[in-house]
Design a protein around this motif. Structure first.
Motif, mmCIF file in Angstrom:
data_model
loop_
_atom_site.group_PDB
_atom_site.id
_atom_site.type_symbol
_atom_site.label_atom_id
_atom_site.label_comp_id
_atom_site.label_asym_id
_atom_site.label_seq_id
_atom_site.Cartn_x
_atom_site.Cartn_y
_atom_site.Cartn_z
ATOM 1 N N MET A 113 2.771 23.579 -4.204
ATOM 2 C CA MET A 113 2.026 22.793 -5.082
ATOM 3 C C MET A 113 1.274 21.551 -4.377
ATOM 4 N N GLY A 114 1.871 21.302 -3.157
ATOM 5 C CA GLY A 114 1.226 19.938 -2.283
ATOM 6 C C GLY A 114 0.771 20.722 -0.967
ATOM 7 N N ALA A 115 0.002 19.943 -0.338
ATOM 8 C CA ALA A 115 -0.459 20.335 1.171
ATOM 9 C C ALA A 115 -0.774 18.964 1.924
ATOM 10 N N SER A 116 -0.853 18.801 3.355
ATOM 11 C CA SER A 116 -0.841 17.917 3.922
ATOM 12 C C SER A 116 -1.349 18.494 5.236
ATOM 13 N N PHE A 117 -2.513 18.222 5.978
ATOM 14 C CA PHE A 117 -2.836 18.500 7.306
ATOM 15 C C PHE A 117 -2.270 17.448 8.285
ATOM 16 N N HIS A 118 -1.645 18.209 9.398
ATOM 17 C CA HIS A 118 -1.260 17.549 10.662
ATOM 18 C C HIS A 118 -2.417 16.541 11.135
ATOM 19 N N PRO A 119 -1.820 15.445 11.694
ATOM 20 C CA PRO A 119 -2.911 14.523 12.158
ATOM 21 C C PRO A 119 -3.842 14.893 13.375
ATOM 22 N N THR A 120 -3.213 15.436 13.975
ATOM 23 C CA THR A 120 -3.993 16.008 15.268
ATOM 24 C C THR A 120 -4.031 17.363 15.853
ATOM 25 N N LEU A 121 -3.178 18.332 15.239
ATOM 26 C CA LEU A 121 -2.912 19.615 15.609
ATOM 27 C C LEU A 121 -3.597 20.534 14.496
ATOM 28 N N PRO A 122 -4.024 21.673 14.524
ATOM 29 C CA PRO A 122 -4.581 22.495 13.420
ATOM 30 C C PRO A 122 -3.430 22.986 12.517
ATOM 31 N N PHE A 123 -2.566 22.196 12.166
ATOM 32 C CA PHE A 123 -1.511 22.526 11.292
ATOM 33 C C PHE A 123 -1.620 22.330 9.880
ATOM 34 N N LEU A 124 -1.162 23.028 9.111
ATOM 35 C CA LEU A 124 -1.343 22.478 7.512
ATOM 36 C C LEU A 124 0.125 22.714 6.944
ATOM 37 N N GLY A 125 0.507 22.013 6.425
ATOM 38 C CA GLY A 125 1.971 21.922 5.842
ATOM 39 C C GLY A 125 1.789 22.091 4.138
ATOM 40 N N VAL A 126 2.398 23.103 3.686
ATOM 41 C CA VAL A 126 2.293 23.418 2.246
ATOM 42 C C VAL A 126 3.539 23.673 1.652
ATOM 43 N N ILE A 127 3.640 23.176 0.305
ATOM 44 C CA ILE A 127 4.906 23.632 -0.308
ATOM 45 C C ILE A 127 4.668 24.171 -1.652
ATOM 46 N N ASP A 128 5.188 25.398 -1.992
ATOM 47 C CA ASP A 128 5.019 26.100 -3.134
ATOM 48 C C ASP A 128 5.850 25.779 -4.330
ATOM 49 N N PHE A 129 5.838 26.660 -5.328
ATOM 50 C CA PHE A 129 6.525 26.419 -6.833
ATOM 51 C C PHE A 129 7.673 26.528 -6.501
ATOM 52 N N SER A 130 8.040 27.265 -5.622
ATOM 53 C CA SER A 130 9.745 27.789 -5.575
ATOM 54 C C SER A 130 10.451 26.451 -4.479
ATOM 55 N N GLY A 131 9.720 25.871 -3.886
ATOM 56 C CA GLY A 131 10.155 24.723 -3.013
ATOM 57 C C GLY A 131 10.138 25.236 -1.666
ATOM 58 N N LYS A 132 9.419 26.305 -1.339
ATOM 59 C CA LYS A 132 9.572 26.761 0.205
ATOM 60 C C LYS A 132 8.292 26.142 0.976
ATOM 61 N N VAL A 133 8.611 25.531 2.172
ATOM 62 C CA VAL A 133 7.604 24.891 2.917
ATOM 63 C C VAL A 133 7.267 25.819 3.927
ATOM 64 N N PHE A 134 5.834 25.806 3.975
ATOM 65 C CA PHE A 134 5.287 26.585 5.207
ATOM 66 C C PHE A 134 4.372 25.850 6.185
ATOM 67 N N ILE A 135 4.709 25.981 7.129
ATOM 68 C CA ILE A 135 3.631 25.360 8.358
ATOM 69 C C ILE A 135 2.560 26.417 8.825
ATOM 70 N N ILE A 136 1.400 26.063 8.593
ATOM 71 C CA ILE A 136 0.541 27.340 8.865
ATOM 72 C C ILE A 136 -0.571 26.699 9.878
ATOM 73 N N ASN A 137 -0.923 27.569 10.890
ATOM 74 C CA ASN A 137 -2.138 27.134 11.914
ATOM 75 C C ASN A 137 -3.302 27.547 11.092
ATOM 76 N N HIS A 138 -4.241 26.622 10.626
ATOM 77 C CA HIS A 138 -5.378 26.987 9.768
ATOM 78 C C HIS A 138 -6.323 27.485 10.385
ATOM 79 N N GLU A 139 -6.283 27.356 11.836
ATOM 80 C CA GLU A 139 -7.479 28.052 12.575
ATOM 81 C C GLU A 139 -7.330 29.411 12.952
ATOM 82 N N THR A 140 -6.142 29.877 12.863
ATOM 83 C CA THR A 140 -5.696 31.378 12.871
ATOM 84 C C THR A 140 -4.968 31.820 11.843
#
Length: 176
Positions: free
Chosen positions: A1-28
């Motif tokens: 339900m929320g998201a935040s971009f890493h300040p320097t690397l191509p990472f996106l942090g996402v938290i979903d409805f179940s409470g699971k956090v994902f760290i995603i490389n948004h370039e790949t």
């Protein structure tokens, strides 16, 4: 339900409805790591300016800080002490590894990272019905909040007191 971009690397942090956090490389589009939090639904998360911490919160009074390495892997997780009793509606990093939380009980909790621990610096109780949103003005050292009671409030972080508030909307304020 929320998201935040890493300040320097191509990472996106996402938290979903179940409470699971994902760290995603948004370039790949590759998921680098995940962690299931002990609360659900997940609501909010934010990277610090150094990118080595990710603060997360959701439907529980606990805020969490995840330590992230340069490869996007979660290497540690710490639950924050919580004087608040409501859910973590909004969590935000400030400069110098400080955190503020807006809680469902209407309170604001302010943390500082010191000697390897996250310590509560101030618990500010307001008469706000529910604190949905927080943001911070570093120049003025003021936390601004938005709540279910349709108000925006300005709170001195140093003094822990409300400076002003006003009804600003016809419905609940969700973001500020």
């Amino acid at each position: 339900m929320g998201a935040s971009f890493h300040p320097t690397l191509p990472f996106l942090g996402v938290i979903d409805f179940s409470g699971k956090v994902f760290i995603i490389n948004h370039e790949t589009d590759i998921v680098l790591d995940t962690i299931q939090m002990s609360f659900g639904p997940g609501i909010t998360l934010d990277f610090n300016s150094g990118g080595n911490f990710l603060a997360v919160g959701g439907y529980g009074p606990d805020g969490w800080v995840l330590s992230i390495d340069q490869n996007g892997r979660i290497i540690d997780s710490v639950v924050l002490d919580h004087p608040n009793t409501g859910v973590v509606k909004n969590i935000q990093f400030l400069s110098n590894n400080r955190i503020i939380i807006g809680s469902g009980d209407g309170s604001i909790v302010y943390y500082q990272f010191s000697n390897g621990s996250w310590l509560v610096q101030r618990h500010i109780e307001t008469n706000m019905e529910l604190c949905n949103a927080v943001t911070y003005s570093q120049k003025r050292d003021i936390v601004y909040t938005g709540g279910r009671d349709q108000t925006v409030r300005a709170i001195s972080l140093a003094e822990g007191r409300e400076l002003m508030h006003g009804v600003c909307h016809t419905r609940s304020i969700k973001s500020i």
